[in-house]
Scaffold this motif. Structure first.
Motif, short mmCIF file in Angstrom:
data_model
loop_
_atom_site.label_atom_id
_atom_site.label_comp_id
_atom_site.label_asym_id
_atom_site.label_seq_id
_atom_site.Cartn_x
_atom_site.Cartn_y
_atom_site.Cartn_z
N PRO A 64 0.80 -1.24 0.00
CA PRO A 64 0.00 0.00 0.00
C PRO A 64 0.83 1.28 0.00
N SER A 65 1.94 1.28 0.74
CA SER A 65 2.76 2.50 0.79
C SER A 65 3.35 2.81 -0.58
N PHE A 66 3.74 1.77 -1.31
CA PHE A 66 4.29 1.96 -2.66
C PHE A 66 3.19 2.44 -3.60
N GLU A 67 2.03 1.80 -3.54
CA GLU A 67 0.91 2.17 -4.41
C GLU A 67 0.51 3.63 -4.19
N ALA A 68 0.54 4.04 -2.92
CA ALA A 68 0.16 5.43 -2.60
C ALA A 68 1.12 6.42 -3.23
N GLN A 69 2.42 6.10 -3.18
CA GLN A 69 3.41 6.99 -3.79
C GLN A 69 3.25 7.04 -5.30
N GLU A 70 2.91 5.92 -5.90
CA GLU A 70 2.67 5.88 -7.35
C GLU A 70 1.51 6.81 -7.71
N ILE A 71 0.46 6.76 -6.91
CA ILE A 71 -0.70 7.63 -7.16
C ILE A 71 -0.30 9.09 -7.01
N ARG A 72 0.57 9.38 -6.04
CA ARG A 72 1.03 10.76 -5.85
C ARG A 72 1.88 11.23 -7.04
N VAL A 73 2.67 10.32 -7.61
CA VAL A 73 3.44 10.66 -8.82
C VAL A 73 2.48 11.02 -9.95
N GLY B 261 -0.48 12.17 -9.58
CA GLY B 261 -1.09 13.46 -9.23
C GLY B 261 -0.20 14.64 -9.59
N LYS B 262 1.09 14.50 -9.31
CA LYS B 262 2.03 15.59 -9.64
C LYS B 262 2.10 15.80 -11.15
N MET B 263 2.09 14.69 -11.90
CA MET B 263 2.13 14.81 -13.36
C MET B 263 0.84 15.44 -13.89
N ALA B 264 -0.29 15.09 -13.26
CA ALA B 264 -1.56 15.69 -13.67
C ALA B 264 -1.57 17.19 -13.37
N GLU B 265 -1.03 17.54 -12.21
CA GLU B 265 -0.99 18.96 -11.81
C GLU B 265 -0.11 19.76 -12.76
N ILE C 139 -9.64 15.44 -11.85
CA ILE C 139 -8.34 15.08 -11.26
C ILE C 139 -7.80 16.34 -10.59
N THR C 140 -7.98 16.44 -9.31
CA THR C 140 -7.48 17.62 -8.60
C THR C 140 -6.46 17.17 -7.55
N PRO C 141 -5.57 18.07 -7.13
CA PRO C 141 -4.61 17.71 -6.07
C PRO C 141 -5.32 17.17 -4.83
N GLU C 142 -6.49 17.74 -4.53
CA GLU C 142 -7.24 17.32 -3.34
C GLU C 142 -7.74 15.88 -3.48
N THR C 143 -8.33 15.55 -4.64
CA THR C 143 -8.89 14.21 -4.82
C THR C 143 -7.78 13.16 -4.91
N VAL C 144 -6.71 13.47 -5.62
CA VAL C 144 -5.62 12.51 -5.78
C VAL C 144 -4.96 12.22 -4.43
N GLN C 145 -4.72 13.27 -3.66
CA GLN C 145 -4.08 13.08 -2.35
C GLN C 145 -4.99 12.26 -1.43
N HIS C 146 -6.29 12.50 -1.50
CA HIS C 146 -7.23 11.76 -0.65
C HIS C 146 -7.22 10.27 -1.02
N VAL C 147 -7.23 9.97 -2.33
CA VAL C 147 -7.17 8.58 -2.77
C VAL C 147 -5.86 7.94 -2.33
N ALA C 148 -4.76 8.67 -2.48
CA ALA C 148 -3.45 8.14 -2.08
C ALA C 148 -3.43 7.79 -0.59
N GLU D 244 -14.57 14.18 2.03
CA GLU D 244 -15.88 14.50 2.60
C GLU D 244 -16.30 15.91 2.20
N GLY D 245 -17.52 16.03 1.69
CA GLY D 245 -18.05 17.34 1.30
C GLY D 245 -17.56 17.83 -0.04
N PHE D 246 -16.89 16.96 -0.81
CA PHE D 246 -16.35 17.40 -2.11
C PHE D 246 -17.49 17.76 -3.07
N THR D 247 -17.33 18.89 -3.75
CA THR D 247 -18.29 19.31 -4.76
C THR D 247 -17.55 19.68 -6.04
#
Length: 933
Positions: free
Chosen positions: A157-166, A168-172, A478-487, A509-512
């Motif tokens: 899980p820790s590796f997968e989370a970092q992959e998702i963050r990578v 996210g940074k590329m999307a940003e 694809i926002t920094p907020e959503t990607v970080q939350h998923v990670a 929570e409360g995302f619109t």
């Protein structure tokens, strides 16, 4: 007392045979119990770092010889760095997602459709971890040291989370986008593929030349009787044809064959070869025009008359083959796609995920597998009298590297990572990397320069999900907020949470979002390309573990990774941090069989490491790795391992001699200072230090084959063939604690210690066995440092003098061999040699300050002036002539030399004077007991 009791015959319990298959496992268990790897890391704290980042092998099945070559090479580097002043921890890794594991479960009878996605993924996870355990045991059995209890695994899980963050940074950074464009599509895997997942094989395709009737000539071509001659190697794509592409600068001719009512348009340069190909005979060139003049000419589709095909200008048309007019289906090729987009054509893809043509292609094609559609297309062209020629065409074609089935180019909606936006930055980063071999830089540079954007989405389930949501209007979120939350969720629960929860429960929570006014969201079902997994390891491992460094010092893998891991890691690293993830790349070739063929089960030519280990031991594989030039493809056979076993035996027996003849030597109390050593021992000290420097330099430059060559040369030429031969006359014969013997033992012991340390990165099992017989402070040689290179006064002059002597010695040995052939002598110590030398040679021999007779291992030696040489002397260049005769006298049973002074000592009448004096001094009891032969 017997004569042999007065000799210092070497004794050691170090066995002649290593019994490696048994002893290696015992040693590995001992190292693990005594935490040798961990102690080495502790010793290296505070030193400069050298981090070799492990490219993760795929977790599927036992290891093969390519794995062994790769992992042992890494181990040699890490071990050598650890003993050369560097902190060099090694974290092994595994690639654990992807299609092959899904396929293995299918083979095992798991019905994916009967399980939920999450349950099927759990079974994939369990299988992957079983394979990790299996391969871990295999790698450890090779003697590879590392953090085997704390590896990195891409499903963690820790590796997968970092992959998702990578991601996210590329999307940003604006590097992630969705598009519909042709990608490598594997119908056998039902998924898009990355370039690194494709291999090429030669195939024969049905090449078709056919006519398309002009229905709007735009004033440059006649209508209804003029046909554009189009060429294709994929007739199955004709139903998707949207146009024809020509080159604006080429000349095109309108040709009317004799006896034909129709006229045909062909590239002027290709008219003659096509006239012959079509069997037209005589023909008339009606007119010639430029490709640019043909733009927007319309033709009728050969199968669907209502569809009109537009003539377009493109830069990919060639005159190498064909007609100069290219059938264009934008849904099935990158060039076709690009020119089609330019002209506003539909991106029509009438083939489904499994490779079958869809209903809208009509009753003849609907539901037909694409390869079978080739013949239908040819038959329809022939029936319409449009097929001018069918020719089988041999060419290279892409295949799915996993299923070994051909693939197709197919435009589908996919997620892409833009390479184009950061291409310049990536190319600049490559310039800062050092490559071994150096050609690797150009190879990687060209691959990045020429590659398209990276398709990162896969239509599978066993992988890391793309953290993308969709609004009610279909817009991707694809926002920094959503990607970080998923990670964060993945880090806590693992990536299976994406498949277990609804989209709303994966959002903060409360995302619109303006794209979902009613607050309803859906989520992406595709997963990330597995190359994005391993390609993110610089963030998932290097940047996360505080004892590692990012960038790493080295990536080391097979040469196929220039388009694989080297490539994907470089793109993601430059995207998130602006630099390459490695400072050096070392690439290796593939392992082939003894005939140079690729190893495969079907050929029955595979050699698995386990078989070699069981028969010969892991040390033999490790020494083989040292011996080969792995920068190119490497051939391997059981015969090659047998040859390596012989080399290993030579090294082992040489070390055994060193140990046997230093058993009674204590380096603390018995060592002789260099300045006080005998001349020949000084020479050996200079040689072993020169050898030490060369080997350390070769380790630093990763020139392992050079180490192997130098090792064998030193052991056979410098030691066995010279110094150890001379040593027997000293260590066996001289007084036990006499100066000559202690001087030579000082050199022998130093050679033993240095060789043991220098060989530890390669043969750790053997060197640890040797270490137990040496009087060194460290518990294990793996905890020692590499030997320091010492320099001595006048060492260059000493080497020069001894090099000159070795030339003399070589010539003398030729004369001794001649005498042997003439039955004058048997062994060399039966000889009386006379050297006739020039003044230069005489001065050099005197300068040696050594017993030249002893260095030549003969019983008697005279040195005379060159001018006195008899006619029958063997004459050599450089002022030397040699005669050999049988030595006069009797054989001394103690030193085995033929001497004239045997019997001069009445107490020991069978001994020569020297041996008698030595026995009297060292063994006075022999005077009363007497001496027997």
């Amino acid at each position: 007392m017997k004569v042999k009791d007065t000799l210092n015959l070497g004794k050691t319990k170090f066995p002649m045979r290593g019994n490696l298959p048994v002893r290696e496992s015992e040693r590995q268990k001992e190292w693990e119990e005594n935490k040798v790897y961990e102690r080495r890391q502790k010793l290296n704290e505070g030193k400069p770092s050298f981090i070799l980042h492990d490219g993760p092998p795929y977790a599927n099945g036992n290891i093969h010889m390519g794995h062994a070559l790769n992992k042992i090479t890494k181990d040699i580097i890490v071990r050598s760095k650890s003993m050369m002043g560097f902190r060099s921890p090694y974290v092994p890794g595994w690639d654990t997602h992807g299609l092959p594991i899904e396929q293995q479960l299918k083979k095992a009878g798991v019905d994916r459709k009967a399980l939920s996605v999450a349950d099927f993924r759990e079974k994939c996870r369990e299988y992957a971890l079983e394979q990790v355990d299996k391969q871990r045991a295999d790698f450890k059995r090779l003697g590879v040291a590392g953090e085997w209890n704390n590896p990195y695994v891409t499903l963690d899980p820790s590796f997968e989370a970092q992959e998702i963050r990578v991601f996210g940074k590329m999307a940003e950074a604006g590097l992630i986008y969705k598009g519909k464009k042709p990608v490598f599509w594997s119908w056998s895997s039902e998924s898009a593929l990355a370039e690194a997942e494709v291999e090429y094989h030669d195939v024969t395709s049905p090449s078709a030349f056919y006519g398309e009737k002009v229905v709007d000539g735009r004033g440059v071509l006649d209508e209804n009787d003029t046909y554009m001659v189009v060429w294709t190697t994929t007739p199955w794509t004709i139903p998707a044809s949207e146009g024809i592409t020509v080159d604006k600068d080429f000349d095109y001719s309108v040709v009317k064959p004799e006896g034909e009512k129709r006229k045909f348009v062909l590239a002027t340069d290709l008219v003659d070869e096509n006239v012959e190909r079509f069997g037209w005979g005589e023909y008339e060139v009606v007119k010639t025009l430029k490709g640019a003049d043909l733009e927007n000419v319309l033709t009728e589709h050969p199968f669907y008359p209502e569809r009109k095909l537009v003539t377009m200008l493109g830069d990919f048309v060639t005159l190498d083959a064909g007609t100069g007019l290219v059938h264009t289906a934008p849904g099935f090729g990158e060039d076709d796609f690009n020119v089609g987009k330019q002209y506003g054509l539909d991106i029509y893809v009438p083939v489904d995920d499994k490779g079958y043509l869809t209903e809208d292609t009509g009753k003849d094609f609907a539901g037909v597998f694409y390869e079978d559609a080739n013949q239908i297309a040819l038959d329809k062209l022939k029936a319409a009298d449009l097929l001018l020629k069918y020719v089988p065409y041999e060419h290279s074609y892409p295949f799915d590297w996993r299923t070994k089935k051909p693939i197709i180019f197919r435009a589908t909606p996919q997620w892409f990572a833009s390479v184009d936006k950061i291409r310049t930055n990536i190319l600049d980063a490559i310039d800062k990397v050092k490559f071994f071999p150096s050609w690797g830089q150009k190879r990687l540079h060209n691959m990045i320069r020429d590659r398209g954007d990276w398709v990162i989405s896969r239509q599978r389930v066993w992988g890391v999900p793309l953290p993308i949501f969709y609004g009610e209007d279909g817009e991707a979120i694809i926002t920094p907020e959503t990607v970080q939350h998923v990670a964060d969720l993945v880090e806590k629960h693992g990536s299976n949470i994406w498949f277990q929860r609804d989209a709303k429960d994966l959002l903060p929570e409360g995302f619109t979002s303006e794209h979902s006014p009613n607050g309803k969201f859906t989520k992406e079902t595709d997963i990330m390309d597995v190359w994005f997994d391993s390609g993110s390891s610089h963030q998932g491992v290097l940047a996360q573990r505080d004892y590692l460094t990012y960038p790493s010092d080295m990536y080391l893998e097979g040469s196929d990774q220039y388009r694989g891991w080297f490539n994907s890691s470089l793109i993601t690293s430059v995207a998130v941090s602006g630099e390459a993830p490695y400072r050096q790349i070392l690439s290796q070739g593939f392992t082939l069989d003894g005939q140079g063929r690729k190893m495969s089960k079907s050929l029955g030519n595979t050699i698995v490491p386990a078989k070699v280990i069981k028969q010969m031991g892991a040390e033999i594989i490790r020494l083989w790795v040292l011996s080969v030039d792995s920068s190119a493809d490497v051939r391997v056979s059981m015969d090659s391992f047998k040859q390596i076993s012989e080399a290993y035996r030579k090294v082992r027996n040489t070390v055994r001699f060193l140990l046997a003849n230093t058993t009674d030597f204590d380096p603390e109390t018995d060592a002789v200072a260099f300045d006080d050593m005998e001349a020949v021992d000084k020479y050996m000290e200079v040689l072993i230090n020169k050898f030490t420097k060369e080997i350390l330099d070769d380790y630093a430059n990763y020139d392992f084959m050079n180490i192997y060559k130098k090792l064998l040369n030193f052991v056979t030429a410098e030691l066995s063939a010279f110094y150890l031969d001379v040593a027997k006359d000293v260590v066996y014969i001289e007084k036990e604690d006499g100066h000559k013997r202690r001087s030579m033992q000082t050199a022998l012991y130093d050679v033993a210690v240095r060789l043991t340390k220098l060989l530890t990165p390669v043969l750790p099992h053997t060197t640890e066995e040797i270490w137990k017989y040496l009087k060194e402070p460290e518990d294990y040689v793996q905890l020692a440092e590499m030997p320091e290179v010492k320099h001595f006064n006048n060492e260059a002059k000493l080497l020069e003098e001894w090099d000159s002597f070795m030339k003399v010695r070589s010539d003398v040995f030729k004369s001794l061999e001649n005498a042997r052939n003439e039955k004058l002598i048997g062994k060399s110590f039966e000889a009386h040699v006379t050297l006739y030398v020039s003044e230069d040679v005489k001065q050099n021999l005197d300068a040696l300050d050594t017993d030249v007779r002893q260095a030549l291992i003969v019983s008697a030696l005279d040195i005379k002036n060159l001018t006195d040489a008899p006619q029958d002397a063997d004459k050599y260049s450089d002022g030397l002539a040699v005669t050999v005769e049988h030595a006069e006298g009797d054989v001394c049973p103690r030193c085995r030399m033929i001497k004239k002074d045997i019997g001069t000592d009445k107490d020991f009448p069978q001994l020569c004077a020297k041996c008698a004096a030595l026995v009297k001094e060292a063994y006075p009891e022999a005077l009363s007991e007497g001496l027997e032969n």
